[in-house]
Every structure is written in structure tokens, then in C-alpha cells.
Motif scaffolding. Structure first.
Motif, PDB file in Angstrom:
ATOM      1  N   ASN A 141       0.814  -1.214   0.000  1.00 25.69           N
ATOM      2  CA  ASN A 141       0.000   0.000   0.000  1.00 25.69           C
ATOM      3  C   ASN A 141       0.844   1.258   0.000  1.00 25.69           C
ATOM      4  N   ALA A 142       1.916   1.234   0.793  1.00 27.97           N
ATOM      5  CA  ALA A 142       2.746   2.429   0.931  1.00 27.97           C
ATOM      6  C   ALA A 142       4.092   2.024   1.510  1.00 27.97           C
ATOM      7  N   ILE A 143       5.076   2.895   1.317  1.00 34.79           N
ATOM      8  CA  ILE A 143       6.423   2.691   1.841  1.00 34.79           C
ATOM      9  C   ILE A 143       6.814   3.949   2.601  1.00 34.79           C
ATOM     10  N   PHE A 144       7.391   3.763   3.812  1.00 29.56           N
ATOM     11  CA  PHE A 144       7.752   4.891   4.655  1.00 29.56           C
ATOM     12  C   PHE A 144       9.199   4.758   5.107  1.00 29.56           C
ATOM     13  N   SER A 145       9.843   5.897   5.294  1.00 28.00           N
ATOM     14  CA  SER A 145      11.134   5.908   5.969  1.00 28.00           C
ATOM     15  C   SER A 145      10.891   5.794   7.466  1.00 28.00           C
ATOM     16  N   LEU A 146      11.955   5.594   8.249  1.00 23.37           N
ATOM     17  CA  LEU A 146      11.786   5.389   9.681  1.00 23.37           C
ATOM     18  C   LEU A 146      11.283   6.640  10.401  1.00 23.37           C
ATOM     19  N   ASP A 147      11.425   7.809   9.774  1.00 20.14           N
ATOM     20  CA  ASP A 147      10.897   9.033  10.389  1.00 20.14           C
ATOM     21  C   ASP A 147       9.438   9.284  10.022  1.00 20.14           C
ATOM     22  N   GLY A 148       8.792   8.293   9.348  1.00 20.87           N
ATOM     23  CA  GLY A 148       7.372   8.386   9.053  1.00 20.87           C
ATOM     24  C   GLY A 148       7.020   9.050   7.740  1.00 20.87           C
ATOM     25  N   LYS A 149       8.024   9.465   6.966  1.00 17.24           N
ATOM     26  CA  LYS A 149       7.755  10.127   5.691  1.00 17.24           C
ATOM     27  C   LYS A 149       7.495   9.091   4.599  1.00 17.24           C
ATOM     28  N   ARG A 150       6.459   9.341   3.816  1.00 12.87           N
ATOM     29  CA  ARG A 150       6.124   8.420   2.733  1.00 12.87           C
ATOM     30  C   ARG A 150       7.148   8.535   1.608  1.00 12.87           C
ATOM     31  N   VAL A 151       7.541   7.378   1.070  1.00 11.06           N
ATOM     32  CA  VAL A 151       8.525   7.335  -0.005  1.00 11.06           C
ATOM     33  C   VAL A 151       7.808   6.995  -1.299  1.00 11.06           C
ATOM     34  N   PRO A 152       7.720   7.936  -2.233  1.00  7.36           N
ATOM     35  CA  PRO A 152       7.032   7.643  -3.495  1.00  7.36           C
ATOM     36  C   PRO A 152       7.887   6.768  -4.409  1.00  7.36           C
ATOM     37  N   LEU A 153       7.285   5.707  -4.927  1.00 12.03           N
ATOM     38  CA  LEU A 153       7.966   4.819  -5.864  1.00 12.03           C
ATOM     39  C   LEU A 153       7.069   4.589  -7.064  1.00 12.03           C
ATOM     40  N   ASP A 196      17.055   3.788  -1.866  1.00 10.32           N
ATOM     41  CA  ASP A 196      18.453   3.865  -1.488  1.00 10.32           C
ATOM     42  C   ASP A 196      18.727   2.899  -0.347  1.00 10.32           C
ATOM     43  N   LYS A 197      19.991   2.731  -0.020  1.00  9.09           N
ATOM     44  CA  LYS A 197      20.383   1.898   1.104  1.00  9.09           C
ATOM     45  C   LYS A 197      19.781   2.444   2.398  1.00  9.09           C
ATOM     46  N   GLY A 198      19.214   1.568   3.227  1.00  8.39           N
ATOM     47  CA  GLY A 198      18.632   2.017   4.483  1.00  8.39           C
ATOM     48  C   GLY A 198      17.527   1.094   4.965  1.00  8.39           C
ATOM     49  N   VAL A 199      16.796   1.535   5.994  1.00  5.32           N
ATOM     50  CA  VAL A 199      15.714   0.763   6.594  1.00  5.32           C
ATOM     51  C   VAL A 199      14.392   1.461   6.286  1.00  5.32           C
ATOM     52  N   PHE A 200      13.397   0.687   5.853  1.00 10.79           N
ATOM     53  CA  PHE A 200      12.110   1.245   5.451  1.00 10.79           C
ATOM     54  C   PHE A 200      10.985   0.387   6.036  1.00 10.79           C
ATOM     55  N   ILE A 201       9.789   0.957   6.068  1.00 12.45           N
ATOM     56  CA  ILE A 201       8.598   0.257   6.528  1.00 12.45           C
ATOM     57  C   ILE A 201       7.656   0.081   5.339  1.00 12.45           C
ATOM     58  N   LEU A 202       7.285  -1.169   5.064  1.00 12.54           N
ATOM     59  CA  LEU A 202       6.312  -1.462   4.019  1.00 12.54           C
ATOM     60  C   LEU A 202       4.955  -1.707   4.647  1.00 12.54           C
ATOM     61  N   ASN A 203       3.940  -1.009   4.170  1.00 12.89           N
ATOM     62  CA  ASN A 203       2.576  -1.315   4.576  1.00 12.89           C
ATOM     63  C   ASN A 203       2.003  -2.277   3.549  1.00 12.89           C
ATOM     64  N   ILE A 204       1.751  -3.520   3.989  1.00 13.07           N
ATOM     65  CA  ILE A 204       1.362  -4.604   3.089  1.00 13.07           C
ATOM     66  C   ILE A 204      -0.068  -5.013   3.381  1.00 13.07           C
ATOM     67  N   LYS A 205      -0.870  -5.133   2.341  1.00 13.69           N
ATOM     68  CA  LYS A 205      -2.242  -5.613   2.484  1.00 13.69           C
ATOM     69  C   LYS A 205      -2.280  -7.090   2.127  1.00 13.69           C
ATOM     70  N   ASP A 206      -2.693  -7.907   3.110  1.00 11.61           N
ATOM     71  CA  ASP A 206      -2.791  -9.356   2.902  1.00 11.61           C
ATOM     72  C   ASP A 206      -4.222  -9.775   3.224  1.00 11.61           C
ATOM     73  N   GLY A 207      -5.052  -9.845   2.192  1.00  6.80           N
ATOM     74  CA  GLY A 207      -6.461 -10.118   2.413  1.00  6.80           C
ATOM     75  C   GLY A 207      -7.109  -8.957   3.144  1.00  6.80           C
ATOM     76  N   SER A 208      -7.676  -9.229   4.302  1.00  8.06           N
ATOM     77  CA  SER A 208      -8.319  -8.173   5.090  1.00  8.06           C
ATOM     78  C   SER A 208      -7.378  -7.578   6.125  1.00  8.06           C
ATOM     79  N   ILE A 209      -6.096  -7.982   6.108  1.00 11.25           N
ATOM     80  CA  ILE A 209      -5.141  -7.564   7.135  1.00 11.25           C
ATOM     81  C   ILE A 209      -4.153  -6.578   6.539  1.00 11.25           C
ATOM     82  N   ASN A 210      -3.873  -5.503   7.267  1.00 11.88           N
ATOM     83  CA  ASN A 210      -2.818  -4.567   6.906  1.00 11.88           C
ATOM     84  C   ASN A 210      -1.648  -4.759   7.857  1.00 11.88           C
ATOM     85  N   LEU A 211      -0.468  -4.969   7.306  1.00 10.68           N
ATOM     86  CA  LEU A 211       0.723  -5.255   8.090  1.00 10.68           C
ATOM     87  C   LEU A 211       1.794  -4.222   7.812  1.00 10.68           C
ATOM     88  N   ASN A 212       2.570  -3.895   8.838  1.00 13.94           N
ATOM     89  CA  ASN A 212       3.753  -3.073   8.662  1.00 13.94           C
ATOM     90  C   ASN A 212       4.976  -3.962   8.785  1.00 13.94           C
TER      91      ASN A 212
END
Length: 230
Positions: free
Chosen positions: A187-199, A207-223
Motif C-alpha cells: 500500500n505504501a512505503i515509509f522511511s523510519l521518520d514516518g515520511k512516505r517514499v514515493p515509488l 536507497d540503502k537504508g531501513v524502510f517500513i512497508l505497509n502490506i495488504k494481505d487479504g483483510s489484514i494490513n501489516l507493517n
């Protein structure tokens, strides 16, 4: 003994915290012990007497060990989850240093990290845990509700299977996450400071680093946290 899980609690209610230990699943015929705190005296501080809680079992160790006053008699009881026998058990503190099995559930799951909490706010401790099923998907939360009363404790009812699915993630190559991206599951990708990363075209743009993926799996949203190494 080959110690594995360790908890503390005042088993004999003498004001000193005792130690409860379960043996490792790496050896067979495992047991659970409690070690009696000798108190603050320098003459006795090395004399931790060992007492039996769970006698030797035919299985391979305990993935769950928790301590709490389940029957509300003022003395901490013990819950265990046995590995190969696939049982969850409650051991009643007899107030004399010994324990008696008060409840067991052999529903075929290898219970992992079962814990005691008052989940329904009725003043007694319920059990919550997950079955350890070796990377099966999805995992589930299991709840045992304590419906005991002042004269009949504990009574565990309404064993809830599949209370909530918990996906288990392992390390995957970047192309696997790109497949999720291409199918619209990201659904979306965020940097660790909470900013959305457009792709536009996939995770290869990161780029190299740590990111958070918001993934939709059926009815569940996971980070899901991912690390990009280039």
C-alpha cells in the motif's frame, strides 16, 4: 538440568523472590523446578534448594513457562507449554512447595510463549499464546478464558482458535518484495521518520537504508520493516 525458560515469583510467600526454571527442548525427559530463595543471610545465600514442579516428561522440553496467581489464593501458580507432547498445563501451587496439575489442554499444538493476563477484566488471569507450528502460515493467537469463581478455580472455557492471524516473516530477497509491489499488495512505503517514499517502478528505486512497508494481505494490513543493502 539444562535450563531454558526462567521466571521469578515468591512461590512460598516468604517475602523473597524464588526462581522457576524449565529444562531445554534439546534434551529428553525434561522437568520444571523452582529454586527457593534462602534469604539475605550471608551464611545461606548460596543454598538455593531445588524443588520439583513438573516431573520428567516423555517429550522434549517446554516452550512456555509463566507464573501468576490463577486461582486467586494468594500463591503464584505456574503454566507450562510442552513441546512434543503438545500440551498446555496449569500447575496449582499447593502452598507447601509442591504443585498439582489443575488443567491441561492437549489440542495438538506445541504452545509457544503462553502468558497470563486478565484479558476480559473480570479479575482473574486468562491465558494467551500462540502455537509453534514451524513456519506455517498464518499463525494464530489462542486464548483460554478463566471462568473460575471463588470456590471453583480455575475453570478454563471458550478456547479460541484463530483469534487473530499472525503472519510469520522470514528474510526474503528484494525481488520477492518487488513481486508484492507489482501485484498491488504494497500500500505504501515509509522511511523510519514516518515520511512516505514515493515509488513508481518497485523497490529497486530505494536507497540503502531501513524502510517500513505497509502490506495488504487479504483483510489484514501489516507493517513490515525491511533493510536495503546495496
Amino acid at each position: 538440568p539444562h535450563g531454558d525458560r526462567v521466571k521469578v515469583g515468591d512461590i512460598n510467600q516468604d517475602g523473597n523472590m524464588d526462581i522457576i526454571v524449565s529444562e531445554s527442548f534439546m534434551v529428553s525427559n525434561n522437568q520444571v523446578y523452582w529454586f527457593q530463595n534462602p534469604g539475605k543471610s550471608l551464611a545461606t545465600q548460596n543454598n538455593w534448594q531445588r524443588h520439583m514442579v513438573v516431573p520428567a516428561t516423555a517429550g522434549d522440553g517446554f516452550f512456555s513457562l509463566w507464573v501468576g496467581d490463577i486461582d486467586k489464593d494468594g500463591y503464584p501458580d505456574i503454566t507450562t507449554g510442552q513441546t512434543t507432547e503438545h500440551t498446555l498445563s496449569v500447575w496449582k501451587n499447593n502452598q507447601d512447595g509442591t504443585f498439582t496439575k489443575a488443567y491441561t489442554d492437549a489440542n495438538g499444538n506445541c504452545h509457544n510463549s503462553a502468558k497470563l493476563f486478565d484479558l476480559d477484566g473480570d479479575g482473574d488471569l486468562d491465558i494467551v499464546g500462540i502455537p509453534f507450528t514451524y513456519y506455517s502460515y498464518p499463525q494464530t493467537i489462542q486464548i483460554w478464558r478463566n471462568d473460575g469463581d471463588s470456590t471453583n478455580h480455575p475453570i478454563f472455557a471458550n478456547v479460541i482458535q484463530n483469534a487473530a492471524p499472525i503472519p510469520r516473516f522470514r528474510q526474503f530477497p528484494l525481488e520477492d518484495y518487488n513481486r508484492l509491489f507489482s501485484t498491488g499488495m504494497v500500500n505504501a512505503i515509509f522511511s523510519l521518520d514516518g515520511k512516505r517514499v514515493p515509488l513508481a517502478n518497485g523497490l529497486n528505486e530505494l536507497d540503502k537504508g531501513v524502510f517500513i512497508l505497509n502490506i495488504k494481505d487479504g483483510s489484514i494490513n501489516l507493517n513490515q520493516k525491511i533493510t536495503i543493502r546495496k
